[in-house]
Design an enzyme around this catalytic site. Structure first.
Site, short mmCIF file in Angstrom:
data_model
loop_
_atom_site.label_atom_id
_atom_site.label_comp_id
_atom_site.label_asym_id
_atom_site.label_seq_id
_atom_site.Cartn_x
_atom_site.Cartn_y
_atom_site.Cartn_z
N CYS A 95 -0.36 -1.84 -1.83
CA CYS A 95 -0.55 -0.61 -1.06
C CYS A 95 -1.82 0.14 -1.45
O CYS A 95 -2.90 -0.16 -0.97
CB CYS A 95 0.69 0.27 -1.18
SG CYS A 95 0.75 1.58 0.06
N ARG A 132 3.33 6.17 10.78
CA ARG A 132 3.16 5.29 9.62
C ARG A 132 3.68 3.89 9.92
O ARG A 132 4.52 3.69 10.81
CB ARG A 132 3.91 5.85 8.40
CG ARG A 132 3.33 7.14 7.87
CD ARG A 132 4.11 7.64 6.67
NE ARG A 132 4.02 6.75 5.53
CZ ARG A 132 3.00 6.75 4.66
NH1 ARG A 132 1.98 7.58 4.84
NH2 ARG A 132 2.99 5.93 3.63
N HIS A 207 5.87 -3.89 -0.41
CA HIS A 207 6.62 -3.37 -1.54
C HIS A 207 7.88 -4.23 -1.66
O HIS A 207 7.86 -5.41 -1.43
CB HIS A 207 7.00 -1.91 -1.31
CG HIS A 207 5.83 -0.99 -1.17
ND1 HIS A 207 5.04 -0.64 -2.24
CD2 HIS A 207 5.30 -0.36 -0.10
CE1 HIS A 207 4.08 0.18 -1.84
NE2 HIS A 207 4.21 0.36 -0.54
#
Length: 267
Positions: A95, A132, A207
């Site tokens: 990220c 997002r 993630h």
């Protein structure tokens, strides 16, 4: 044999639980009898500390924390980080960390944050009102050498499962993509790419954390690090990954991702 894991700014860049990647590498190495040291690479670390590590792990951060990191990671410390990656030190960067390694990151609000320029990519947040990129993520590893080495380890084409949560959109230059999106949005939700792979550095928006869900990638990092450090061929003792493989299979089924039969690891 000893492995030193360098953990990039653990207090500033662990927003999404990516410490799980550090724990996974540590435990899978210890279970095989290797000595492991976890070294925080934070504001108190020196360039020599960076030079000493065998694997580098970096996680995600908010824009403010990322700016603090970039102000600290300058001069000799930045040079040491560049040298480590250029010389093949393996690592996984999630990220915010790939944005850190790229040319720059433009937040939705505020000034551009300059990166280290190690990876030929840029990241731009389209604006505070932009949706997002959030949700489960499945990618097929397509980075040629990594895909070949992972397939040699697991006996099948490698697919990774994870979870993405990012506002920035990443565009790749000449750097090779880590993989192509099977489910989810990836680097930018447009070109089907996910992450990047350079030398032995894995950059991704995945993630999960990534390594508990895909333990064979942790093994690749361990094996690559030991081979580079001790200049000899390394064969890792197999571990019982039944539960991890069952978890992967359950996630593929939940997402209705139909992988080729050859790509399904044994459970």
């Amino acid at each position: 044999m000893e492995i030193i894991i360098g953990w990039l700014y653990p207090k500033l860049m662990s927003t999404y639980g990516d410490r799980g990647n550090v724990i996974t590498i540590e435990k899978r190495a210890q279970w095989r009898g290797y000595d492991v040291k976890v070294l925080p690479l934070d504001q108190n670390a020196t360039a020599d500390d960076i030079k000493s590590v065998d694997i580098i792990v970096g996680g995600g951060a908010q824009d403010r924390q990322q700016e603090i990191v970039m102000r600290d990671l300058q001069g000799a410390k930045a040079d040491a980080m560049r040298d480590k990656i250029e010389n093949g030190t393996p690592g996984v960067f999630t990220c915010g960390s790939p944005q850190l390694l790229g040319h720059y990151y433009e937040p939705g609000f505020g000034q551009r944050i300059e990166g280290l320029g190690i990876l030929d990519l840029v990241s731009i947040h389209p604006g505070e009102n932009t949706k997002r990129c959030i949700g489960n993520l499945v990618i097929e590893v397509t980075a040629s050498r990594l895909a070949q080495e992972l397939e040699a380890m697991i006996g099948t084409k490698p697919y990774l499962v994870g979870f993405e949560n990012h506002g920035g959109r990443t565009k790749l230059g000449k750097v090779e993509a880590l993989g192509k999106v099977v489910y989810g949005l990836g680097n930018n939700g447009e070109d089907g790419t996910e992450g990047a792979f350079y030398k032995n550095a894995i950059a991704t928006y995945s993630h999960g954390p990534l390594l508990p869900k895909n333990p064979f990638v942790a093994d690749w990092l361990i094996q690559t690090a030991l081979k580079l450090k001790y200049q000899q061929e390394i064969t890792l003792t197999p571990l019982n990954d039944t539960l991890a493989m069952q978890g992967r299979e359950a996630m593929f089924n939940r997402l209705k991702v139909n992988l080729p039969t050859v790509a399904k690891l044994k459970v």
